[in-house]
Design a protein around this motif. Structure first.
Motif, mmCIF file in Angstrom:
data_model
loop_
_atom_site.group_PDB
_atom_site.id
_atom_site.type_symbol
_atom_site.label_atom_id
_atom_site.label_comp_id
_atom_site.label_asym_id
_atom_site.label_seq_id
_atom_site.Cartn_x
_atom_site.Cartn_y
_atom_site.Cartn_z
ATOM 1 N N LEU A 155 -0.593 -5.816 11.497
ATOM 2 C CA LEU A 155 -1.097 -4.815 10.564
ATOM 3 C C LEU A 155 -1.584 -3.573 11.298
ATOM 4 O O LEU A 155 -1.564 -2.466 10.749
ATOM 5 N N PHE A 156 -1.998 -3.737 12.549
ATOM 6 C CA PHE A 156 -2.549 -2.623 13.317
ATOM 7 C C PHE A 156 -1.466 -1.820 14.034
ATOM 8 O O PHE A 156 -1.792 -0.846 14.725
ATOM 9 N N VAL A 157 -0.222 -2.237 13.877
ATOM 10 C CA VAL A 157 0.892 -1.492 14.467
ATOM 11 C C VAL A 157 1.858 -1.146 13.337
ATOM 12 O O VAL A 157 2.713 -1.951 12.966
ATOM 13 N N PRO A 158 1.733 0.028 12.737
ATOM 14 C CA PRO A 158 2.610 0.412 11.624
ATOM 15 C C PRO A 158 4.078 0.316 12.004
ATOM 16 O O PRO A 158 4.457 0.568 13.157
ATOM 17 N N GLY A 160 7.724 1.043 12.757
ATOM 18 C CA GLY A 160 8.382 2.230 13.276
ATOM 19 C C GLY A 160 7.590 2.975 14.326
ATOM 20 O O GLY A 160 8.030 4.040 14.786
ATOM 21 N N THR A 161 6.432 2.441 14.731
ATOM 22 C CA THR A 161 5.634 3.105 15.760
ATOM 23 C C THR A 161 6.352 3.046 17.106
ATOM 24 O O THR A 161 6.737 1.962 17.564
ATOM 25 N N PRO A 162 6.571 4.158 17.771
ATOM 26 C CA PRO A 162 7.221 4.151 19.095
ATOM 27 C C PRO A 162 6.418 3.314 20.083
ATOM 28 O O PRO A 162 5.178 3.312 20.055
ATOM 29 N N LEU A 163 7.096 2.616 20.948
ATOM 30 C CA LEU A 163 6.438 1.721 21.902
ATOM 31 C C LEU A 163 5.367 2.418 22.741
ATOM 32 O O LEU A 163 4.272 1.868 22.911
ATOM 33 N N PRO A 164 5.599 3.621 23.241
ATOM 34 C CA PRO A 164 4.557 4.276 24.052
ATOM 35 C C PRO A 164 3.294 4.619 23.252
ATOM 36 O O PRO A 164 2.225 4.802 23.847
ATOM 37 N N MET A 165 3.423 4.717 21.928
ATOM 38 C CA MET A 165 2.281 5.087 21.088
ATOM 39 C C MET A 165 1.445 3.899 20.654
ATOM 40 O O MET A 165 0.334 4.073 20.139
ATOM 41 N N ILE A 166 1.964 2.689 20.862
ATOM 42 C CA ILE A 166 1.249 1.491 20.398
ATOM 43 C C ILE A 166 -0.148 1.378 21.014
ATOM 44 O O ILE A 166 -1.118 1.081 20.294
ATOM 45 N N GLU A 173 -6.017 2.022 14.413
ATOM 46 C CA GLU A 173 -5.821 1.233 13.205
ATOM 47 C C GLU A 173 -6.848 0.104 13.118
ATOM 48 O O GLU A 173 -7.356 -0.208 12.036
ATOM 49 N N PHE A 174 -7.174 -0.498 14.245
ATOM 50 C CA PHE A 174 -8.154 -1.588 14.269
ATOM 51 C C PHE A 174 -9.540 -1.088 13.877
ATOM 52 O O PHE A 174 -10.239 -1.714 13.068
ATOM 53 N N ILE A 175 -9.937 0.048 14.454
ATOM 54 C CA ILE A 175 -11.246 0.623 14.113
ATOM 55 C C ILE A 175 -11.290 1.000 12.639
ATOM 56 O O ILE A 175 -12.288 0.756 11.944
ATOM 57 N N SER A 176 -10.212 1.604 12.149
ATOM 58 C CA SER A 176 -10.136 1.966 10.734
ATOM 59 C C SER A 176 -10.259 0.733 9.844
ATOM 60 O O SER A 176 -10.927 0.770 8.801
ATOM 61 N N PHE A 177 -9.642 -0.361 10.272
ATOM 62 C CA PHE A 177 -9.706 -1.604 9.502
ATOM 63 C C PHE A 177 -11.120 -2.169 9.500
ATOM 64 O O PHE A 177 -11.614 -2.615 8.457
ATOM 65 N N MET A 178 -11.787 -2.148 10.629
ATOM 66 C CA MET A 178 -13.123 -2.733 10.738
ATOM 67 C C MET A 178 -14.180 -1.895 10.024
ATOM 68 O O MET A 178 -15.250 -2.407 9.670
ATOM 69 N N VAL A 179 -13.898 -0.604 9.810
ATOM 70 C CA VAL A 179 -14.853 0.271 9.123
ATOM 71 C C VAL A 179 -14.778 0.085 7.605
ATOM 72 O O VAL A 179 -15.687 0.502 6.877
ATOM 73 N N SER A 251 -8.395 -4.458 -4.078
ATOM 74 C CA SER A 251 -7.022 -4.894 -4.326
ATOM 75 C C SER A 251 -6.066 -4.329 -3.275
ATOM 76 O O SER A 251 -5.123 -5.004 -2.856
ATOM 77 N N LEU A 252 -6.295 -3.100 -2.831
ATOM 78 C CA LEU A 252 -5.455 -2.505 -1.792
ATOM 79 C C LEU A 252 -5.624 -3.225 -0.460
ATOM 80 O O LEU A 252 -4.644 -3.440 0.279
ATOM 81 N N TYR A 253 -6.853 -3.612 -0.154
ATOM 82 C CA TYR A 253 -7.094 -4.337 1.096
ATOM 83 C C TYR A 253 -6.473 -5.736 1.040
ATOM 84 O O TYR A 253 -5.935 -6.218 2.043
ATOM 85 N N ILE A 254 -6.553 -6.381 -0.122
ATOM 86 C CA ILE A 254 -5.928 -7.687 -0.270
ATOM 87 C C ILE A 254 -4.405 -7.562 -0.153
ATOM 88 O O ILE A 254 -3.736 -8.449 0.390
ATOM 89 N N ASN A 255 -3.869 -6.453 -0.646
ATOM 90 C CA ASN A 255 -2.440 -6.215 -0.521
ATOM 91 C C ASN A 255 -2.009 -6.183 0.946
ATOM 92 O O ASN A 255 -0.955 -6.691 1.317
ATOM 93 N N ASP A 256 -2.831 -5.568 1.812
ATOM 94 C CA ASP A 256 -2.517 -5.545 3.233
ATOM 95 C C ASP A 256 -2.461 -6.964 3.791
ATOM 96 O O ASP A 256 -1.610 -7.264 4.637
ATOM 97 N N ALA A 257 -3.377 -7.821 3.324
ATOM 98 C CA ALA A 257 -3.396 -9.201 3.807
ATOM 99 C C ALA A 257 -2.217 -9.995 3.277
ATOM 100 O O ALA A 257 -1.656 -10.859 3.976
ATOM 101 N N GLU A 258 -1.814 -9.715 2.055
ATOM 102 C CA GLU A 258 -0.706 -10.449 1.444
ATOM 103 C C GLU A 258 0.647 -9.991 1.982
ATOM 104 O O GLU A 258 1.503 -10.816 2.314
ATOM 105 N N ASN A 259 0.836 -8.702 2.074
ATOM 106 C CA ASN A 259 2.165 -8.161 2.350
ATOM 107 C C ASN A 259 2.301 -7.454 3.687
ATOM 108 O O ASN A 259 3.394 -7.030 4.051
ATOM 109 N N LEU A 260 1.177 -7.280 4.416
ATOM 110 C CA LEU A 260 1.195 -6.616 5.719
ATOM 111 C C LEU A 260 1.866 -5.234 5.651
ATOM 112 O O LEU A 260 2.657 -4.876 6.510
ATOM 113 N N HIS A 261 1.556 -4.470 4.637
ATOM 114 C CA HIS A 261 2.115 -3.116 4.529
ATOM 115 C C HIS A 261 1.328 -2.158 5.404
ATOM 116 O O HIS A 261 0.150 -2.330 5.619
#
Length: 261
Positions: A155-158, A160-166, A173-179, A251-261
């Motif tokens: 979930l923290f790696v969208p 299509g993210t280029p490998l050097p940008m990971i 993404e992790f900090i955004s998720f934890m906030v 519901s949007l956060y649960i969607n991330d857990a269900e579908n990993l969008h």
């Protein structure tokens, strides 16, 4: 003789014990029954009666039953739109969350002060809204790891993210998720607290303007009173919007857990 208005805008948020004293503690935490706990209990009772009244399943639905079914359908539709068919199993939780916050916000706006009873808006305390947010966040974590295991970290790696940008994108993404739980609880807390403080400040203008004489009453007190009426109407709207936003983001956060969008 007119007296000066002594209005403390923050006094309405003070948690006071109604039963028990400071000596009632377990592991260093006070467990006395407070005004906050009382209004939580009142909210639960009112919500339970509201839902129970809509479960009579009459052949020709009455207004009460139709209202409960409307809110249930509203939450069901929101979850299906954001999560898909899998969202239906979360209807009981999100419905309870939405209605609990909505009733808490509305009960806190009741003009019961005219009869000497002062409602307590416990959603204006970050300890309450933060706990609700942490509960939703915990469900997201449980669902995410239960369904996807360690793949949940993708979930923290969208996509299509280029490998050097990971190495750069993943921590962000992790900090955004934890906030998320902090921002979720803070949004409701600030919205409810700000409106109540503003109403309290305007009420002091009305009292002071009236006590200062007819001139100041018309110049300061009357406009402040009219503004209070408008803000009360706005507060009713905010009470519903904030409950909706809390449920929607959940519901949007649960969607991330269900579908990993």
């Amino acid at each position: 003789m007119a007296t000066e208005a002594k209005v403390d805008p923050m006094h309405q948020f003070t948690i006071e014990p109604l039963a028990g004293t400071a000596d009632w503690s377990i592991a260093g935490y006070n467990v006395s029954f407070t005004n906050s706990a009382l209004w939580m209990l009142i909210t639960v009772v009112v919500l339970t009666l509201f839902v129970a009244g809509g479960l009579r399943r009459e052949l020709v639905p009455g207004r009460w039953q139709m209202t409960v079914e409307y809110f249930t359908g509203f939450i069901d539709g929101m979850l299906e739109a954001n999560i898909g068919k899998a969202g239906r199993k979360y209807v009981p939780y999100v419905f309870s969350l939405f209605m609990f916050i909505l009733f808490a916000n509305l009960l806190g706006l009741l003009p019961l002060g005219v009869v000497g009873l002062h409602p307590f808006t416990f959603t204006s305390h970050f300890t309450v809204t933060g706990l609700l947010a942490v509960l939703s966040f915990a469900i997201v974590l449980v669902v995410g790891f239960w369904r996807h295991g360690l793949h949940f970290f993708s979930l923290f790696v969208p996509h299509g993210t280029p490998l050097p940008m990971i190495p750069i994108i993943a921590p962000i993404e992790f900090i955004s998720f934890m906030v998320r739980p902090f921002s979720l609880g803070l949004r409701l807390f600030v919205a409810m607290m700000a409106g109540h403080v503003l109403l309290e400040v305007l009420s002091s203008f009305v009292i002071d303007g009236t006590n200062a004489g007819v001139g100041f009453g018309l110049l300061v007190g009357l406009p402040s009173f009219l503004l209070m009426i408008g803000i009360c109407a706005l507060e009713l709207l905010v009470a519903g919007i904030q409950a909706y936003v809390f449920a929607l983001l959940t519901s949007l956060y649960i969607n991330d857990a269900e579908n990993l969008h």
